[in-house]
Design a protein around this motif. Structure first.
Motif, short mmCIF file in Angstrom:
data_model
loop_
_atom_site.label_atom_id
_atom_site.label_comp_id
_atom_site.label_asym_id
_atom_site.label_seq_id
_atom_site.Cartn_x
_atom_site.Cartn_y
_atom_site.Cartn_z
N ALA A 89 2.65 1.64 -3.30
CA ALA A 89 1.69 2.14 -4.30
C ALA A 89 1.44 3.63 -4.11
CB ALA A 89 0.38 1.35 -4.20
N GLY A 90 1.34 4.06 -2.84
CA GLY A 90 1.16 5.49 -2.57
C GLY A 90 2.34 6.30 -3.07
N TYR A 132 0.86 -5.75 -8.23
CA TYR A 132 0.76 -7.21 -8.34
C TYR A 132 0.78 -7.70 -9.79
CZ TYR A 132 -0.22 -7.49 -3.36
OH TYR A 132 -0.13 -7.43 -2.00
N ARG A 148 0.83 -1.22 0.00
CA ARG A 148 0.00 0.00 0.00
C ARG A 148 0.86 1.26 0.00
NH1 ARG A 148 -5.03 0.60 0.43
NH2 ARG A 148 -5.41 -1.53 1.11
N CYS A 182 -0.31 4.96 -7.51
CA CYS A 182 -1.10 3.97 -8.24
C CYS A 182 -1.88 3.11 -7.24
CB CYS A 182 -0.21 3.08 -9.11
SG CYS A 182 0.86 1.96 -8.16
N ASP A 183 -2.75 2.28 -7.75
CA ASP A 183 -3.49 1.33 -6.93
C ASP A 183 -2.55 0.18 -6.56
OD1 ASP A 183 -5.24 -1.30 -6.85
OD2 ASP A 183 -6.53 0.41 -6.32
N PRO A 184 -2.63 -0.34 -5.32
CA PRO A 184 -1.75 -1.46 -4.96
C PRO A 184 -1.86 -2.65 -5.90
CG PRO A 184 -2.81 -0.58 -2.99
CD PRO A 184 -3.41 0.13 -4.17
N MET A 185 -3.05 -2.88 -6.46
CA MET A 185 -3.22 -4.02 -7.36
C MET A 185 -2.37 -3.89 -8.61
SD MET A 185 -4.93 -6.01 -5.62
CE MET A 185 -4.99 -7.32 -6.82
N ALA A 186 -2.01 -2.67 -8.98
CA ALA A 186 -1.17 -2.46 -10.17
C ALA A 186 0.22 -3.06 -9.95
CB ALA A 186 -1.06 -0.97 -10.49
#
Length: 198
Positions: free
Chosen positions: A33-34, A44, A30, A38-42
């Motif tokens: 990503a911050g 992955y 998280r 971006c979104d954390p899923m990006a």
């Protein structure tokens, strides 16, 4: 400013910066990503889990460890590589403990392992001896690095141990995890390799 496309290298660089600035606890998916906006899923999509990302970050931390001069003796090359690996890991406090727990197997880690292999073969060890010596040296560096991350000061425990050794050789204990302790142990290991091939 247009947003850059996410790549594995860009993610690892951002994670390394974040860990350098805020320490290992900050290196969550998280928070990374911050840092990237971006979104954390990006993340992955590039790394299947946090451990694989931290493996890449650990390898990146060793990027500036230069190969030693081939003209130097095998022992100086081994010493130089291992001192530089420890120093590089300690320059990156967010990832140092991960380097200790999981020696990097990325491009930089494998390059340095190749340099160690070549130096130890030059020392006169057999092929299996080279593998065993590399394993022993990596285990030593990992343990010493873990001690450096978790200690490094003359705290109350150091004083307790020092008092317990009163009257025994070695009253002037080096600090656990210190450069002095690491270099002494490394000298013992290199001398042991010399004895093995002697």
């Amino acid at each position: 400013m247009p947003r850059r496309s996410l790549t594995p290298a860009l993610i690892a660089e951002a994670a390394l910066r974040l860990g350098d600035r805020d320490g290992p606890a900050a290196m969550s998916m998280r928070r990374i990503a911050g840092e990237l906006g971006c979104d954390p899923m990006a993340i992955y999509r590039h790394y299947p889990n946090r451990e694989s990302l931290l493996d890449a970050v650990a390898d990146l931390a060793l990027a500036d460890v230069a190969a030693p001069e081939r003209a130097a003796g095998w022992d100086e090359r081994v010493r130089g590589i291992l001192l530089a690996v420890r120093a590089a890991a300690l320059r990156h406090p967010g990832i140092a403990a991960h380097v200790a727990a999981r020696p990097p197997l990325g491009a930089h880690g494998l390059r340095l392992a190749g340099e160690l292999n070549a130096a130890l073969a030059e020392a006169g060890l057999s092929s299996s001896g080279v593998v065993r010596a590399v394993q022993a040296l990596i285990a030593y560096v990992a343990a010493a690095l873990a001690m450096a991350v978790n200690a490094g000061v003359r705290d109350e425990r150091w004083h307790q141990v020092s008092r317990a050794l009163t009257g025994l050789p070695g009253e002037d204990l080096p600090v656990v995890g210190s450069d002095e302790q690491f270099e002494y142990g490394l000298r013992l290991m290199i001398n042991g390799i010399r004895a093995e091939v002697g």
